[in-house]
Design a protein around this motif. Structure first.
Motif, PDB file in Angstrom:
ATOM      1  N   ILE A   1       0.869  -1.181   0.000  1.00 16.18           N
ATOM      2  CA  ILE A   1       0.000   0.000   0.000  1.00 16.18           C
ATOM      3  C   ILE A   1       0.897   1.220   0.000  1.00 16.18           C
ATOM      4  O   ILE A   1       1.789   1.346   0.844  1.00 16.18           O
ATOM      5  CB  ILE A   1      -0.940   0.021   1.222  1.00 16.18           C
ATOM      6  CG1 ILE A   1      -2.044  -1.012   1.044  1.00 16.18           C
ATOM      7  CG2 ILE A   1      -1.552   1.406   1.412  1.00 16.18           C
ATOM      8  CD1 ILE A   1      -3.081  -0.987   2.141  1.00 16.18           C
TER       9      ILE A   1
ATOM     10  N   THR B   1      -2.909   3.977  -2.805  1.00 14.50           N
ATOM     11  CA  THR B   1      -3.074   2.932  -3.825  1.00 14.50           C
ATOM     12  C   THR B   1      -2.611   1.591  -3.276  1.00 14.50           C
ATOM     13  O   THR B   1      -1.816   1.521  -2.334  1.00 14.50           O
ATOM     14  CB  THR B   1      -2.258   3.264  -5.090  1.00 14.50           C
ATOM     15  OG1 THR B   1      -0.896   3.557  -4.716  1.00 14.50           O
ATOM     16  CG2 THR B   1      -2.840   4.469  -5.813  1.00 14.50           C
TER      17      THR B   1
ATOM     18  N   LEU C   1      -7.174  -2.385  -1.079  1.00  9.26           N
ATOM     19  CA  LEU C   1      -7.586  -0.975  -1.051  1.00  9.26           C
ATOM     20  C   LEU C   1      -8.868  -0.812  -0.247  1.00  9.26           C
ATOM     21  O   LEU C   1      -9.047   0.201   0.439  1.00  9.26           O
ATOM     22  CB  LEU C   1      -7.778  -0.470  -2.476  1.00  9.26           C
ATOM     23  CG  LEU C   1      -7.978   1.039  -2.639  1.00  9.26           C
ATOM     24  CD1 LEU C   1      -6.758   1.805  -2.142  1.00  9.26           C
ATOM     25  CD2 LEU C   1      -8.266   1.385  -4.104  1.00  9.26           C
TER      26      LEU C   1
ATOM     27  N   SER D   1      -7.660   4.384  -6.760  1.00  9.14           N
ATOM     28  CA  SER D   1      -6.932   5.072  -5.687  1.00  9.14           C
ATOM     29  C   SER D   1      -7.925   5.800  -4.799  1.00  9.14           C
ATOM     30  O   SER D   1      -9.070   6.047  -5.186  1.00  9.14           O
ATOM     31  CB  SER D   1      -5.915   6.067  -6.271  1.00  9.14           C
ATOM     32  OG  SER D   1      -6.575   7.033  -7.068  1.00  9.14           O
TER      33      SER D   1
END
Length: 240
Positions: A43, A88, A101, A158
């Protein structure tokens, strides 16, 4: 202040269990070359914009106190800044990226502010609320598409994260509290002109100390009779 916000976000995501299963948490820009070197689930929390929140600008001073309640320093009110992050997820499969995510998003939307227990350094000392806005309208910063173009990579899912944090200014030390008494010298007459020799002949000055005395509105002076204007008299007394 920026590194302290980074640390608070890292602790927040770690508490949310995002790093479970060997997931790395980094603050690197997700460029094309960087993405090619990724070989573990990752991440990225990339800071891509920083601007002052002029609407929260204030004029004035804040005072700092010691354990006895005395003012030890003064500093101007902090400036507030909005930090924009691009969050992201990076894995070998899109499904895994979406799952990772989603875990980060669930952790970030749980609160509108960074918990105080996660703040360090100046953010902890100021004791002010550090706001958190997740996936809100992207105002006052480059668009996500512009960020991806600057990074030289292709767009991917994102989360746009905004943090509003105060930046403390350097304190100005306050003058120490006055604890000594008044210097007083008594003489029959004042030498004219006063010189160093005359002062030496007068002897050392004495320092008054007010032990057990309570200051009144007009200081430590003893009460004295104040004369009345002509024709006036005190209650119960004859005219003066």
């Amino acid at each position: 202040m920026i590194h302290e916000v980074d640390e608070a976000l890292r602790l927040l995501l770690v508490e949310g269990g995002v790093q479970e299963g060997g997931v790395e948490l980094v603050f690197d820009p997700p460029t094309r070359d960087w993405a090619a070197r990724r070989n573990v689930p990752t991440i990225s929390v990339f800071l891509y914009a920083l601007r002052e929140d002029a609407a929260r600008r204030q004029v004035g001073w804040a005072e700092e106190y010691d354990a006895d309640g005395l003012v030890v320093a003064r500093r101007s009110t902090p400036h507030w800044f909005e930090l924009a992050y691009l969050v992201t997820a990076w894995t070998n499969r899109p499904q895994d990226e979406h799952r990772l995510l989603s875990a980060a998003l669930r952790c970030l939307v749980a609160s509108d502010a960074l918990p105080g227990r996660l703040l360090t350094g100046t953010l902890a000392r100021l004791g002010l609320t550090v706001g958190l806005r997740t996936a809100g309208p992207g105002e006052g910063a480059p668009s996500v598409s512009d960020v991806w173009s600057a990074l030289g990579g292709e767009m991917k899912p994102s989360v746009d994260l905004r943090v509003v944090a105060p930046l403390a200014t350097d304190p100005e030390l306050a003058a120490p509290a006055v604890t000594d008494g008044l210097l007083l010298r008594t003489e029959d007459h004042l030498p004219a002109p006063e010189s160093a020799a005359a002062r030496a002949e007068a002897g050392p000055a004495r320092r008054l100390r007010y032990e057990g005395a309570e200051p009144r509105r007009d200081g430590f002076a003893a009460p004295r009779e104040r004369p009345l204007p002509p024709g006036r008299r005190r209650r119960g007394g004859a005219p003066r």
